[in-house]
Design a protein around this motif. Structure first.
Motif, short mmCIF file in Angstrom:
data_model
loop_
_atom_site.label_atom_id
_atom_site.label_comp_id
_atom_site.label_asym_id
_atom_site.label_seq_id
_atom_site.Cartn_x
_atom_site.Cartn_y
_atom_site.Cartn_z
N LEU A 170 31.51 42.76 38.04
CA LEU A 170 32.68 42.05 37.64
C LEU A 170 33.31 42.62 36.29
CD1 LEU A 170 31.68 38.53 38.41
CD2 LEU A 170 33.08 40.05 39.67
N VAL A 171 32.40 42.82 35.36
CA VAL A 171 32.76 43.58 34.13
C VAL A 171 33.32 44.93 34.15
CG1 VAL A 171 31.83 44.46 31.79
CG2 VAL A 171 31.11 42.37 32.72
N ALA A 172 32.83 45.70 35.19
CA ALA A 172 33.31 46.98 35.42
C ALA A 172 34.77 46.93 35.69
CB ALA A 172 32.60 48.07 36.11
N ALA A 173 34.90 46.14 36.77
CA ALA A 173 36.30 45.76 37.52
C ALA A 173 37.29 45.17 36.40
CB ALA A 173 35.97 45.00 38.61
N LEU A 174 36.87 44.39 35.63
CA LEU A 174 37.77 43.77 35.01
C LEU A 174 38.40 44.45 33.87
CD1 LEU A 174 36.11 40.05 34.35
CD2 LEU A 174 38.18 40.44 35.25
N ILE A 175 37.38 45.40 33.31
CA ILE A 175 37.99 46.41 32.18
C ILE A 175 38.62 47.47 32.75
CG2 ILE A 175 36.71 48.48 30.91
CD1 ILE A 175 34.45 46.99 30.55
N ARG A 176 38.51 47.81 34.22
CA ARG A 176 39.53 48.54 34.67
C ARG A 176 40.92 47.93 35.27
NH1 ARG A 176 34.49 50.76 35.70
NH2 ARG A 176 34.37 53.24 35.98
N LEU A 177 40.78 46.86 35.46
CA LEU A 177 42.01 46.27 35.92
C LEU A 177 43.12 45.86 34.55
CD1 LEU A 177 40.88 43.72 38.22
CD2 LEU A 177 42.11 45.33 38.89
N GLN A 178 42.30 46.20 33.42
CA GLN A 178 43.21 45.90 32.15
C GLN A 178 44.67 46.96 32.14
OE1 GLN A 178 42.64 43.37 30.27
NE2 GLN A 178 41.27 43.06 31.81
N ASP A 179 44.17 48.13 32.95
CA ASP A 179 45.43 49.04 33.11
C ASP A 179 45.98 49.30 34.35
OD1 ASP A 179 45.12 49.99 30.10
OD2 ASP A 179 43.35 50.82 30.76
N ALA A 180 45.83 48.22 35.20
CA ALA A 180 46.39 48.32 36.75
C ALA A 180 47.65 47.67 36.79
CB ALA A 180 45.09 47.60 37.61
N PRO A 181 48.52 48.08 37.44
CA PRO A 181 49.93 47.48 37.76
C PRO A 181 49.96 46.25 38.49
CG PRO A 181 49.65 49.31 39.32
CD PRO A 181 48.36 49.20 38.32
N LEU A 182 49.16 45.19 37.98
CA LEU A 182 49.10 43.92 38.59
C LEU A 182 49.59 42.95 37.69
CD1 LEU A 182 45.60 43.97 39.74
CD2 LEU A 182 47.44 43.77 41.25
N ASP A 183 50.28 41.85 38.42
CA ASP A 183 50.69 40.49 37.34
C ASP A 183 49.61 39.66 37.57
OD1 ASP A 183 53.74 41.52 37.07
OD2 ASP A 183 53.37 41.96 39.03
N MET A 184 48.66 39.61 38.64
CA MET A 184 47.82 38.71 38.42
C MET A 184 46.26 39.06 39.17
SD MET A 184 47.81 35.21 37.93
CE MET A 184 49.51 34.56 38.05
N ALA A 185 45.44 38.54 38.74
CA ALA A 185 44.14 38.81 39.57
C ALA A 185 43.33 37.93 39.68
CB ALA A 185 43.44 40.17 38.95
N ASN A 186 42.87 37.12 40.53
CA ASN A 186 42.13 35.86 40.65
C ASN A 186 40.59 36.07 41.40
OD1 ASN A 186 45.15 35.21 41.43
ND2 ASN A 186 44.52 34.28 39.83
N LEU A 187 39.68 36.01 40.54
CA LEU A 187 38.38 36.21 41.08
C LEU A 187 37.97 34.90 42.17
CD1 LEU A 187 35.37 37.53 40.97
CD2 LEU A 187 34.75 35.89 39.39
N PHE A 188 37.39 35.30 43.33
CA PHE A 188 37.23 34.27 44.29
C PHE A 188 35.54 34.33 44.43
CE2 PHE A 188 35.87 32.65 48.33
CZ PHE A 188 36.50 31.47 48.36
N HIS A 189 35.05 33.37 43.61
CA HIS A 189 35.41 32.08 43.08
C HIS A 189 34.63 31.52 41.93
CE1 HIS A 189 32.78 29.43 45.09
NE2 HIS A 189 32.94 30.01 46.17
N GLY A 190 35.03 30.35 41.33
CA GLY A 190 34.17 29.82 40.09
C GLY A 190 33.60 28.68 40.54
N GLU A 191 33.12 28.36 41.91
CA GLU A 191 32.63 27.04 41.95
C GLU A 191 31.07 27.44 42.59
OE1 GLU A 191 34.52 25.41 45.35
OE2 GLU A 191 36.62 25.78 44.37
N ILE A 192 30.33 26.38 43.18
CA ILE A 192 28.89 26.56 43.58
C ILE A 192 28.77 27.35 44.80
CG2 ILE A 192 28.38 24.65 42.23
CD1 ILE A 192 28.07 22.96 45.00
#
Length: 682
Positions: A170-192
């Motif tokens: 997750l951390v590696a992906a989020l760091i790399r996504l900072q420079d990606a041509p994306l308008d939105m990135a939503n992790l699935f998911h934040g529940e139990i």
């Protein structure tokens, strides 16, 4: 029901509306044909946009978006057909949404690049790209969680997803996504449960603590450069805080062996010794501190140890901060004005250092016109100080111009001389909006403010468009010699306009000027979309002129809030005879500004003018903006000016500027203030 309050519903102001989920995943998510879904999308998208033109619709939330071969995106037959139908039938597609589960963070970025290129090549340059489902896929396979898979294998799979392997991913992906041509990135998911951050009993898992570590970057939001020697399997991001009292290095280590790292921390924003504390997320730590090192002033090298599959958060601060700092307020800065809402109130952010650890921080406002010393009003609790004495909270206030006092304990008090709740505006356009050699006197009303440009930094800003070269968000009186950030030439007529608003409404005013002389709507539209163009002095490579507005929205107005953009646009497009083209250009930058601020109801006040006889396309486009685009309002009508007020039919004389100040203030009347939905301070 969810946005408009129908049938006892809500007013959530949901911006994005996605039509269905994974219609290509059959029969689990969809039992019809491709044609069935294409028809559903067409009918639903058009109906939604017709009834609620301010929202954004999109889809198809594909589970299998296609293949990436090198840098080329090869969509599935379903995806290709969907986009072809939207194009051929003119169906609105504000965002294209897709899903990706993988064990390679680089795959997310590479696929984002390929999808963006694929959309652009087919003419969907304004369609946003949303990776709105992603997560770690152990082994890059779904097989272990199939229904016929052994229970123990399924349990181990989900344990890896939520455990240390997933946390590092997750951390590696989020760091790399900072420079990606994306308008939105939503992790699935934040529940139990499976894919989530918590066990069925609500206990946080390792992936949750990884997101805690990533969240720390928001406390040091000024991103700084990082060079990694060795690359994979290490991802690194770093930043420091605006007040330069702390810095952060975030590390995602996905290697399967223990590693020793040597960090060269040159360029720290303070002198003297540095205290470095390493926090870990690994098999035995949940972002706990494991190492504290004191670096002498002459040394910038730090050595740390990272276990295999781990997340490291390195917190850096000057050693002097180990002693509680002087009690001080960082926000609100002096003379900032915060946008009032439709009820006439605002939440003023209160941020500072040096309070009694664990103690209450209280505040009170006294009208500037009240006698001094102030009567003993009730102190209002705004925050509880953290262990290091830092604090942040909000103070609700009605419209007015105040002195602010903030207290820690019973004795320590600090003050802000001026802070306001009132009206905030930003000006856009070309030279008629930016100003030139003609300037009316600045405001004589103490309540009219701007953020003043600093000449020593302006050249660097004009060269780079980098908001770091803009002044800090602190106000100054809008007087004779002040140039308003980010690009104003002086008080022009805007200070006088602000004075009229302040006196009529009885509130303070804050004005920014993002206009750029010599630009056209074509330039604003292209730069808003990130497209290049040729110009003798406007640098499209740094997204001028639109970058001025974007920097204002994100550096200043996200903090203060804003009532409206005041737009004097179009006169330099007089060579374009097609009013539809001019309208499309006008709307392009308006739509982008609303996206960049995250406020789709951002009010835009549109000036009107026929620059030359027979050149009617400009005014037709301006009138159409007011008539057809939600939250656009009529500004002054410059066709009512006398010949002496604009000798060349565009630029204003002194008499024209005086009338402009009056007419702009008149356009923002009580009816406008009732209908223009403010963006509140954040």
């Amino acid at each position: 029901h969810y946005n408009e309050g129908w049938a006892g519903g809500f007013r959530h102001r949901i911006r994005y509306w996605e039509i269905w989920n994974e219609p290509d995943v059959r029969p689990a998510m969809w039992t019809g044909t491709d044609e069935d879904y294409f028809r559903l999308y067409r009918v639903a998208a058009r109906a939604i946009k017709q009834e609620f033109p301010g929202v954004l619709v999109g889809g198809p939330a594909v589970g299998a978006s296609g293949r990436r071969v090198h840098d080329t995106y090869q969509p599935t037959e379903f995806v290709a057909g969907f986009l072809e139908r939207c194009r051929d039938e003119g169906t609105p597609l504000d965002f294209f949404s897709w899903h990706c589960y993988t064990d390679d963070p680089g795959e997310l970025v590479a696929r984002a690049v390929a999808v963006r290129r694929w959309l652009d090549e087919r003419g969907f340059t304004r369609t946003e790209s949303h990776l709105n489902e992603w997560n770690f896929l152990p082994g890059n396979t779904w097989d272990p969680i199939a229904r016929d898979s052994p229970a123990l294998l399924r349990q181990r799979y989900y344990a890896d997803m939520a455990g240390i392997p997933g946390a590092a991913f997750l951390v590696a992906a989020l760091i790399r996504l900072q420079d990606a041509p994306l308008d939105m990135a939503n992790l699935f998911h934040g529940e139990i449960g499976p894919f989530g951050l918590f066990t069925e009993h609500g206990v946080p898992q390792k992936n949750y603590h990884a997101l805690r570590a990533f969240r720390e970057l928001l406390n040091t939001p000024q991103r700084v450069g990082v060079e990694v020697v060795g690359g994979e399997p290490l991802a690194v991001a770093a930043g420091w805080s605006p007040e330069t009292r702390r810095a952060t290095v975030l590390l995602g280590h996905r290697g399967d062996t223990h590693t020793s790292l040597r960090l060269d921390l040159h360029g720290l924003p303070w002198a003297g010794p540095t205290e470095a504390t390493l926090h870990l997320v690994d098999a035995t730590h949940d972002l706990d501190p494991v190492q504290t090192t004191r670096l002498p002033p002459e040394s910038s090298v730090l050595e740390i140890e990272l276990p295999s599959l781990s997340v490291g958060w390195l917190h850096l601060r000057p050693v002097a901060e180990a002693v509680p700092p002087r009690f001080q307020v960082l926000q609100p800065a002096n003379r900032l004005v915060f946008q009032r809402n439709l009820r006439g109130t605002a939440a003023i952010p209160v941020v500072g250092l040096g309070a009694v650890p664990g103690g209450a921080v209280t505040a009170r406002l006294t009208s500037v016109d009240a006698p001094v010393p102030a009567p003993p009003e009730t102190w209002t609790p705004v925050a509880t100080a953290r262990a290091d004495g830092s604090f942040d909270g909000r103070l609700e206030a009605s419209s007015g111009w105040y002195r602010l006092e903030i207290r820690s304990g019973s004795n320590a008090v600090t003050r802000v001389a001026r802070v306001g709740v009132g009206e905030v505006f930003v000006v856009v356009g070309h030279s008629v909006a930016q100003g030139g050699e003609i300037h009316l006197p600045g405001s004589s009303d103490d309540r009219v403010n701007t953020v003043a440009l600093m000449p020593g930094l302006q050249a660097d800003y004009e060269r780079t468009g980098d908001p770091r070269w803009l002044p800090e968000p602190a106000g100054t009186p809008f007087s004779d010699d002040v140039r308003p950030a980010p690009f104003g030439h002086g008080p022009y007529f805007w200070a006088q306009f602000g004075e009229r608003i302040a006196r009529r409404e009885g509130v303070p005013v804050l004005i920014f000027n993002a206009a750029f002389g010599g630009t056209s709507l074509d330039h604003w539209a292209r730069s808003a979309r990130g497209e290049s163009f040729e110009h003798s002095f406007v640098k499209s490579g740094i997204r001028m002129p639109y970058i001025n507005l974007r920097n204002t929205l994100q550096r200043y107005l996200a903090l203060t809030g804003v009532r409206a953009v005041l737009a004097d646009q179009g006169q330099n497009d007089a060579g374009e005879a097609d009013a539809r083209v001019v309208f499309d250009r006008y709307r392009a930058w308006v739509d982008q500004a609303r996206r960049d601020l995250g406020h789709d109801a951002l009010a835009v006040v549109v000036n009107r003018q026929t620059p030359y006889p027979g050149r009617t396309a400009i005014r037709q486009a301006q009138e159409r903006m007011i008539r057809e685009v939600p939250h656009c309002f009529p500004g002054p009508d410059y066709d009512g000016l006398e010949p002496g007020d604009r000798p060349d039919r565009i630029h204003l004389s002194v008499t024209g500027a005086a009338k402009a100040a009056q007419w702009w203030a008149q356009a923002l009347d009580a009816g406008f203030l009732e209908r223009a939905i403010p963006c509140s301070p954040r």
